[in-house]
Design a protein around this motif. Sequence first.
Motif, PDB file in Angstrom:
ATOM      1  N   LEU A 205      73.754  11.773  32.221  1.00  0.00           N
ATOM      2  CA  LEU A 205      73.470  12.482  33.467  1.00  0.00           C
ATOM      3  C   LEU A 205      72.950  11.606  34.606  1.00  0.00           C
ATOM      4  CD1 LEU A 205      71.707  15.583  31.883  1.00  0.00           C
ATOM      5  CD2 LEU A 205      73.917  15.594  33.056  1.00  0.00           C
ATOM      6  N   CYS A 206      72.222  10.551  34.261  1.00  0.00           N
ATOM      7  CA  CYS A 206      71.501   9.836  35.306  1.00  0.00           C
ATOM      8  C   CYS A 206      72.184   8.522  35.654  1.00  0.00           C
ATOM      9  CB  CYS A 206      70.066   9.536  34.870  1.00  0.00           C
ATOM     10  SG  CYS A 206      69.206  10.978  34.245  1.00  0.00           S
ATOM     11  N   GLY A 207      72.520   8.363  36.914  1.00  0.00           N
ATOM     12  CA  GLY A 207      73.043   7.080  37.362  1.00  0.00           C
ATOM     13  C   GLY A 207      71.921   6.048  37.443  1.00  0.00           C
ATOM     14  N   ARG A 208      70.710   6.551  37.657  1.00  0.00           N
ATOM     15  CA  ARG A 208      69.584   5.666  37.883  1.00  0.00           C
ATOM     16  C   ARG A 208      68.380   6.145  37.076  1.00  0.00           C
ATOM     17  NH1 ARG A 208      66.351   6.257  43.383  1.00  0.00           N
ATOM     18  NH2 ARG A 208      64.439   5.203  42.736  1.00  0.00           N
ATOM     19  N   CYS A 209      67.574   5.185  36.634  1.00  0.00           N
ATOM     20  CA  CYS A 209      66.393   5.528  35.850  1.00  0.00           C
ATOM     21  C   CYS A 209      65.170   4.810  36.370  1.00  0.00           C
ATOM     22  CB  CYS A 209      66.562   5.104  34.402  1.00  0.00           C
ATOM     23  SG  CYS A 209      67.490   6.263  33.468  1.00  0.00           S
ATOM     24  N   ILE A 210      64.040   5.525  36.292  1.00  0.00           N
ATOM     25  CA  ILE A 210      62.744   4.909  36.569  1.00  0.00           C
ATOM     26  C   ILE A 210      61.959   4.994  35.268  1.00  0.00           C
ATOM     27  CG2 ILE A 210      60.595   5.141  37.872  1.00  0.00           C
ATOM     28  CD1 ILE A 210      62.421   6.599  40.016  1.00  0.00           C
ATOM     29  N   VAL A 211      61.349   3.888  34.868  1.00  0.00           N
ATOM     30  CA  VAL A 211      60.570   3.919  33.626  1.00  0.00           C
ATOM     31  C   VAL A 211      59.106   3.690  33.960  1.00  0.00           C
ATOM     32  CG1 VAL A 211      60.300   2.997  31.302  1.00  0.00           C
ATOM     33  CG2 VAL A 211      62.549   2.965  32.399  1.00  0.00           C
ATOM     34  N   MET A 212      58.260   4.530  33.363  1.00  0.00           N
ATOM     35  CA  MET A 212      56.816   4.390  33.548  1.00  0.00           C
ATOM     36  C   MET A 212      56.180   3.964  32.244  1.00  0.00           C
ATOM     37  SD  MET A 212      55.841   7.793  35.726  1.00  0.00           S
ATOM     38  CE  MET A 212      54.127   7.282  35.929  1.00  0.00           C
ATOM     39  N   ASN A 213      55.105   3.235  32.358  1.00  0.00           N
ATOM     40  CA  ASN A 213      54.287   2.931  31.193  1.00  0.00           C
ATOM     41  C   ASN A 213      52.835   2.879  31.654  1.00  0.00           C
ATOM     42  OD1 ASN A 213      53.637   2.372  28.559  1.00  0.00           O
ATOM     43  ND2 ASN A 213      53.959   0.163  28.761  1.00  0.00           N
ATOM     44  N   ALA A 214      51.990   3.619  30.970  1.00  0.00           N
ATOM     45  CA  ALA A 214      50.566   3.672  31.299  1.00  0.00           C
ATOM     46  C   ALA A 214      50.342   3.909  32.795  1.00  0.00           C
ATOM     47  CB  ALA A 214      49.860   2.397  30.843  1.00  0.00           C
ATOM     48  N   GLY A 215      51.142   4.814  33.366  1.00  0.00           N
ATOM     49  CA  GLY A 215      50.904   5.220  34.742  1.00  0.00           C
ATOM     50  C   GLY A 215      51.583   4.378  35.799  1.00  0.00           C
ATOM     51  N   THR A 216      52.133   3.231  35.428  1.00  0.00           N
ATOM     52  CA  THR A 216      52.796   2.411  36.445  1.00  0.00           C
ATOM     53  C   THR A 216      54.299   2.342  36.192  1.00  0.00           C
ATOM     54  OG1 THR A 216      52.254   0.475  35.145  1.00  0.00           O
ATOM     55  CG2 THR A 216      50.850   0.917  37.037  1.00  0.00           C
ATOM     56  N   ARG A 217      55.025   2.026  37.258  1.00  0.00           N
ATOM     57  CA  ARG A 217      56.468   1.894  37.145  1.00  0.00           C
ATOM     58  C   ARG A 217      56.777   0.509  36.610  1.00  0.00           C
ATOM     59  NH1 ARG A 217      59.944   1.499  42.493  1.00  0.00           N
ATOM     60  NH2 ARG A 217      59.403  -0.673  42.157  1.00  0.00           N
ATOM     61  N   ILE A 218      57.559   0.445  35.510  1.00  0.00           N
ATOM     62  CA  ILE A 218      57.903  -0.870  34.983  1.00  0.00           C
ATOM     63  C   ILE A 218      59.368  -1.200  35.172  1.00  0.00           C
ATOM     64  CG2 ILE A 218      56.012  -0.931  33.292  1.00  0.00           C
ATOM     65  CD1 ILE A 218      58.124  -0.209  31.145  1.00  0.00           C
ATOM     66  N   ALA A 219      60.181  -0.216  35.544  1.00  0.00           N
ATOM     67  CA  ALA A 219      61.583  -0.513  35.808  1.00  0.00           C
ATOM     68  C   ALA A 219      62.163   0.575  36.689  1.00  0.00           C
ATOM     69  CB  ALA A 219      62.372  -0.579  34.501  1.00  0.00           C
ATOM     70  N   ASP A 220      63.176   0.213  37.478  1.00  0.00           N
ATOM     71  CA  ASP A 220      63.845   1.178  38.347  1.00  0.00           C
ATOM     72  C   ASP A 220      65.207   0.589  38.659  1.00  0.00           C
ATOM     73  OD1 ASP A 220      64.826   2.799  40.324  1.00  0.00           O
ATOM     74  OD2 ASP A 220      63.006   2.780  41.551  1.00  0.00           O
ATOM     75  N   GLY A 221      66.275   1.258  38.212  1.00  0.00           N
ATOM     76  CA  GLY A 221      67.589   0.716  38.518  1.00  0.00           C
ATOM     77  C   GLY A 221      68.677   1.481  37.801  1.00  0.00           C
ATOM     78  N   GLU A 222      69.828   0.873  37.748  1.00  0.00           N
ATOM     79  CA  GLU A 222      70.999   1.494  37.130  1.00  0.00           C
ATOM     80  C   GLU A 222      70.698   1.730  35.646  1.00  0.00           C
ATOM     81  OE1 GLU A 222      74.420   1.832  34.904  1.00  0.00           O
ATOM     82  OE2 GLU A 222      73.687  -0.243  35.062  1.00  0.00           O
ATOM     83  N   THR A 223      71.053   2.911  35.144  1.00  0.00           N
ATOM     84  CA  THR A 223      70.611   3.340  33.819  1.00  0.00           C
ATOM     85  C   THR A 223      70.918   2.331  32.711  1.00  0.00           C
ATOM     86  OG1 THR A 223      70.827   5.647  34.445  1.00  0.00           O
ATOM     87  CG2 THR A 223      70.808   5.171  32.090  1.00  0.00           C
ATOM     88  N   GLY A 224      72.185   1.845  32.656  1.00  0.00           N
ATOM     89  CA  GLY A 224      72.574   0.904  31.599  1.00  0.00           C
ATOM     90  C   GLY A 224      71.682  -0.325  31.594  1.00  0.00           C
ATOM     91  N   ALA A 225      71.448  -0.868  32.792  1.00  0.00           N
ATOM     92  CA  ALA A 225      70.643  -2.088  32.891  1.00  0.00           C
ATOM     93  C   ALA A 225      69.196  -1.819  32.508  1.00  0.00           C
ATOM     94  CB  ALA A 225      70.724  -2.633  34.320  1.00  0.00           C
ATOM     95  N   VAL A 226      68.654  -0.692  32.996  1.00  0.00           N
ATOM     96  CA  VAL A 226      67.252  -0.378  32.715  1.00  0.00           C
ATOM     97  C   VAL A 226      67.011  -0.226  31.221  1.00  0.00           C
ATOM     98  CG1 VAL A 226      65.544   1.474  32.919  1.00  0.00           C
ATOM     99  CG2 VAL A 226      66.693   0.606  34.955  1.00  0.00           C
ATOM    100  N   LEU A 227      67.948   0.442  30.544  1.00  0.00           N
ATOM    101  CA  LEU A 227      67.738   0.695  29.121  1.00  0.00           C
ATOM    102  C   LEU A 227      67.832  -0.596  28.291  1.00  0.00           C
ATOM    103  CD1 LEU A 227      69.503   4.152  28.598  1.00  0.00           C
ATOM    104  CD2 LEU A 227      67.096   3.649  29.025  1.00  0.00           C
ATOM    105  N   LYS A 228      68.411  -1.651  28.900  1.00  0.00           N
ATOM    106  CA  LYS A 228      68.476  -2.930  28.179  1.00  0.00           C
ATOM    107  C   LYS A 228      67.311  -3.840  28.543  1.00  0.00           C
ATOM    108  CE  LYS A 228      73.528  -3.277  27.898  1.00  0.00           C
ATOM    109  NZ  LYS A 228      74.023  -2.921  29.259  1.00  0.00           N
ATOM    110  N   ASP A 229      66.566  -3.473  29.544  1.00  0.00           N
ATOM    111  CA  ASP A 229      65.450  -4.283  30.022  1.00  0.00           C
ATOM    112  C   ASP A 229      64.433  -4.524  28.900  1.00  0.00           C
ATOM    113  OD1 ASP A 229      62.978  -5.070  31.164  1.00  0.00           O
ATOM    114  OD2 ASP A 229      63.531  -4.173  33.096  1.00  0.00           O
ATOM    115  N   PRO A 230      64.118  -5.803  28.615  1.00  0.00           N
ATOM    116  CA  PRO A 230      63.212  -6.102  27.499  1.00  0.00           C
ATOM    117  C   PRO A 230      61.844  -5.429  27.654  1.00  0.00           C
ATOM    118  CG  PRO A 230      64.120  -8.132  28.460  1.00  0.00           C
ATOM    119  CD  PRO A 230      64.619  -7.015  29.288  1.00  0.00           C
ATOM    120  N   GLU A 231      61.341  -5.330  28.886  1.00  0.00           N
ATOM    121  CA  GLU A 231      60.026  -4.714  29.074  1.00  0.00           C
ATOM    122  C   GLU A 231      60.061  -3.222  28.727  1.00  0.00           C
ATOM    123  OE1 GLU A 231      58.332  -5.360  32.944  1.00  0.00           O
ATOM    124  OE2 GLU A 231      56.434  -4.436  32.359  1.00  0.00           O
TER     125      GLU A 231
END
Lengths: 242, 326
Positions: A205-231
């Motif tokens: 569903l999502c072209g883009r994803c934002i990932v949060m951890n402990a209240g802060t944003r740690i990633a924001d971008g195209e879904t495929g790339a974000v889900l592969k992000d090591p962090e």
Amino acid sequence: MTPLVSLRGLTRRFGGLTAVNGLSFDIVEGEVVGLLGPNGSGKTTALNMISGALKPSAGEISLRGEAIGGLSPHRVARKGVARTFQLVRILPSLTVIDNVVAALAFRSAPLWGDAARAEAEALLARVGLAGRGHEAAVQLTYIDQKRVELARALATKPSLLLLDEWLAGLNPTELRTGIDLIGSLRDGGMTILLVEHVMDAVRALCGRCIVMNAGTRIADGETGAVLKDPEVIRAYLGTDHA
Amino acid sequence: MKTIIGFAVAAIAFGLLALAPFYLDAYGIGLLIGMTGYVTLASAWGLFSGRTGYVSLATVAFFGIGAYAVAALNETLPYPVILLVAAGIGLVVALIVGLATLRLAGVYFVIFTFGLAELIRQLVTWFETTVTGTLGRYIFLPLGPEHIYWQLLALCAVTLLITWWVDRSRLGMALRVIADDEVVASHIGIDIARTKIALFVISAVLITLVGAIQAPRWTYVEPAIVFNPTVSFLTLIMALLGGAARLWGPALGAIPLFILFEWLSANFPNHYSILLGLLFIVIVFLLPRGVVGLLERLRAPSAPLDQAAGTSAPAQGKAASQEVRG
Ligand SMILES: Nc1ncnc2c1ncn2[C@@H]1O[C@H](COP(=O)(O)OP(=O)(O)OP(=O)(O)O)[C@@H](O)[C@H]1O
Ligand SMILES: [Mg+2]
């Protein structure tokens, strides 16, 4: 082009705990954005601030350039922000159709009477509850209650739809149906911010994803790339979803 | 169709009641005045408390304001203007009280409203003794008991009509949603505070008018008479007995209880208060949803629970206290 919604330094503290910490992002009209993160990372708190359920401790929220941070929920709702809740909330003493009529009656261009009933029927059909308006909302199954909640959110004619784990707790068949339903909203041009743990749904569903951890944003971008992000992978390690 | 029949039956009933003074003696008209007064008070009380779950003991505050306004103004203004002024004062006080009590829920609201009635009584007493130097006032208005009765009957009909209208209007829908879940209510655009205040004000103005219209029954008025807290308790128990959240519920409770109270106070004047208290307890124990609720349950045992009557209100308090995060 001004974004539909924009968060700047959004922060919320509960006593000593900072549940959301300096969160910033923009969503443009028509985008379907996933908001991910492990349990307790602040996703629901962020949604609560956008919908007006919680007042931000600091930071700004604007909708089409107009500041809405700290407004009460009914004001925010009338400006075009609708939501569903992580634990489904139907109106238990009302019928299915009245759950939807209630939302039609108080939006900024209200409907009431026969017009509202007709519109409510149409919305129920759209979420897969055609002809079930007379039933008691409490007696519906879990997924059908979620459908009612979605129809109710759509009834406010939102320009931004906030879904808090709307797909959680569905069995595989229901999940398929649910994803298709949200997909049809996306295809209709609805702007959606989707908090979700179900990765298949996020990918679909999502072209883009934002990932949060402990209240802060740690990633924001195209879904495929974000889900592969090591962090991102590290943040999710040790939690029970992939 | 059902609505038309309902209206026709109600119109005939009110028409017949309006003819009653031609066939009754003074005592009979007096009884009808008391009964119509309490039917109206209980219905107006149910309009707010039955539909929001906020149990108000401020009934006599507004009733007293109405009565005292008439006592204070009856020599200076024409009668219809006095009624308007009384209603206006009730409206302003209700607005202030409504705004002040927005954040009070449950028992705090009950205590506040009880305190309010006492406060207003003390204020009026203080004003009369220290500023105007009077202890009480006389009401000289050329109104016979039948005139008072007809006015009350009309007010009663208006109260029921307003209630009927509210239940069908968006306002009524807002109330049902608020009673179910305040979080959902606010997220679909319902202004909870405004909804509750609107209803409180409507209810309070009707109650004020009952006091104003009944005032000429007493030729002599003093604060202790018109701000008697028993009025608040009787109203509450009548509405609860009948079913405070229903159109006809409060009337159904008020009529038998009024007759019972009349009989008790005539026959057991010394034990009246004790019997009243006992009755109160019995009613709340046996019929928490009122007679109308009982009838509905008997008729449709499996139907989903509808809106709670006055006492079992905190359905909404519960939802409100739940965290939004779920
Ligand atoms: N009303 C509240 N009062 C106190 N603490 C709260 C409140 N709401 C959330 N929190 C805390 O804030 C943090 C973030 O919670 P939040 O519900 O936003 O997380 P989440 O990302 O939605 O998690 P989940 O995936 O489990 O739904 C958690 O530590 C939570 O306990
Ligand atoms: Mg959450």
